[in-house]
Design an enzyme around this catalytic site. Structure first.
Site, PDB file in Angstrom:
ATOM      1  N   VAL A   1       9.900 -20.396 -40.138  1.00  0.00           N
ATOM      2  CA  VAL A   1      10.592 -21.411 -39.345  1.00  0.00           C
ATOM      3  C   VAL A   1      12.097 -21.191 -39.415  1.00  0.00           C
ATOM      4  CG1 VAL A   1      11.032 -23.879 -39.068  1.00  0.00           C
ATOM      5  CG2 VAL A   1       8.724 -23.073 -39.586  1.00  0.00           C
ATOM      6  N   ASP A   2      12.609 -20.965 -40.610  1.00  0.00           N
ATOM      7  CA  ASP A   2      14.034 -20.685 -40.760  1.00  0.00           C
ATOM      8  C   ASP A   2      14.428 -19.423 -40.001  1.00  0.00           C
ATOM      9  OD1 ASP A   2      15.629 -22.523 -42.137  1.00  0.00           O
ATOM     10  OD2 ASP A   2      14.796 -21.963 -44.065  1.00  0.00           O
TER      11      ASP A   2
END
Length: 406
Positions: free
Chosen positions: A173-174
């Site tokens: 996600v990051d």
């Protein structure tokens, strides 16, 4: 701003990196890899990823931090002080792009609200990265990668059917948020060519996580059925899974009917190709419980590398399951220059290959404050003023330390 002379498609673009941890630093590293001049402004306490280890490359730099901060200069500055904010004002006036992931309201509290930035620096592209956005029911709430994997449902579809939901093994996600931020900055730069105006690029980890739910989210929107965990198997393709070969794991993905027939031929299993339960992909997905045992039995007698090459020769996607060390020393990975070395620094390569304006690794990650004096001087500060900022603990300097494993 001053930086090593860059080449690449973003040469001449000046970026102020006020971010920390992963998504923001990855975005700015990508910009820097392609020629942008990037100043990382780091607080005296440091970007916390400097301590995320072992392993460490120097006493104050983890491998984690080094993987996200090459090709940048480093200014150590306490932005919470009025003196630091005056320096920030000069930095913003000299920047094309600012990337930040502060808690909501932090910049505004320092006198740099969205409205002030737009009015005082109309050409500035402001890229903001948050966990949940700055408004709405969860607005301004903090969020790390795994928190958003859990919140978004991404964790719920990862893991074995009989086991609990699992975090994806990389901070996906990051990382994808960093890539989206990079893309958003490029879109805003392109728009500025015609309009002369900057804009806000608003990226939230939540939005990224929801965007990564394909094919589960469109399936739920169409059917209302809650997706289930399938391990390494695919919910809509069969066979698409790992198997135990004689000497380790192999992944095989037969994405269409022709590939399935080729797989059956290589495995010398003509009966499964002729079985009406397995004629089409939809048939195979419905009957995957009956399909897997004969495949697994035959694959278990074969060596994974030889089988993988035999399947690839027939156009069937397949590979032994590599560990990270095997991947990072793989001949094709090295041929694609996805491992780079520079003056003792070793890092991942540049995944976007441009034929005419290729990106490059120009400098290793810098120690905290390594370029403070030089950057402040480029902004017009005298030696006496720089000394005063350092003595007041508003700025700090450091001697560059070679990046070599210890």
């Amino acid at each position: 701003m001053t930086a090593p002379s860059p080449s690449g498609s973003l040469r001449g673009v000046r970026v102020l990196d006020l971010s920390r941890v992963l998504a923001g630093p990855l975005c700015t590293q990508m910009l820097a890899d392609h020629g942008a001049e990037v100043i990382k402004v780091e607080p005296p306490s440091g970007d916390e990823t400097r301590t995320w280890g072992p392993p460490f490359l120097t006493a104050t730099m983890s491998a984690y931090h080094a993987g996200l901060n090459r090709n940048k200069t480093n200014l150590c500055l306490d932005l919470s002080t009025p003196g630091g904010q005056r320096v920030l004002d000069r930095l913003l006036g000299d920047a094309d792009v600012v990337v930040e992931n502060f808690k909501a309201g932090t910049l505004a509290g320092w006198g740099f609200s969205d409205e002030v930035l737009a009015e005082r620096f109309p050409r500035l592209i402001h890229c903001r990265i948050t966990g949940f956005g700055v408004d709405g029911p969860m607005g301004a709430m903090p969020g790390y990668d795994a928190v958003l994997q859990a919140y978004s449902g991404l964790m719920s579809v990862n893991g074995e059917p009989s086991g609990p939901p699992l975090r994806v093994g990389v901070p996906v996600v990051d990382m994808v948020t960093g890539i989206y931020a990079f893309s958003g900055v490029l879109l805003a730069l392109n728009d500025r060519h015609s309009t002369g105006r900057g804009q806000l690029v608003d990226c939230a980890l939540l939005d990224t996580a929801i965007s990564l739910l394909h094919p589960h989210s469109p399936s739920w929107l169409a059917s209302g059925e809650i997706p289930r965990r399938t391990g390494s198997a695919h919910p809509a393709i069969a066979p698409y899974d790992t198997f135990d070969a004689r000497d380790g794991l192999i992944f095989i993905g037969a994405g269409n009917d022709r590939q399935f027939r080729q797989l059956a031929e290589v495995l010398e299993l003509p009966e499964i190709a002729a079985d009406p339960r397995f004629t089409t992909n939809a048939d195979r997905v419905r009957n995957v419980a009956a399909l897997r045992p004969p495949l697994a039995d035959r694959i278990g007698a074969l060596a994974r590398h030889e089988l993988g090459r035999a399947l690839l020769r027939r156009g069937v996607p397949a590979t032994p399951v590599h560990d990270v060390g095997e991947a990072m020393t793989d001949p094709q990975v090295l041929h694609r220059e996805m491992v780079v070395e520079l003056d003792g620094y070793r890092g991942g390569g540049i995944p976007i290959k441009l034929s005419r304006t290729a990106g490059a690794v120009r400098t290793a990650p810098r120690e905290q404050g390594a370029d403070t004096a030089r950057i402040l001087a480029s902004l017009g500060y005298t030696d006496e003023q720089i000394t005063a900022l350092v003595e007041a603990d508003i700025a700090c300097t450091a001697t560059e330390t070679a990046v070599t494993p210890r």
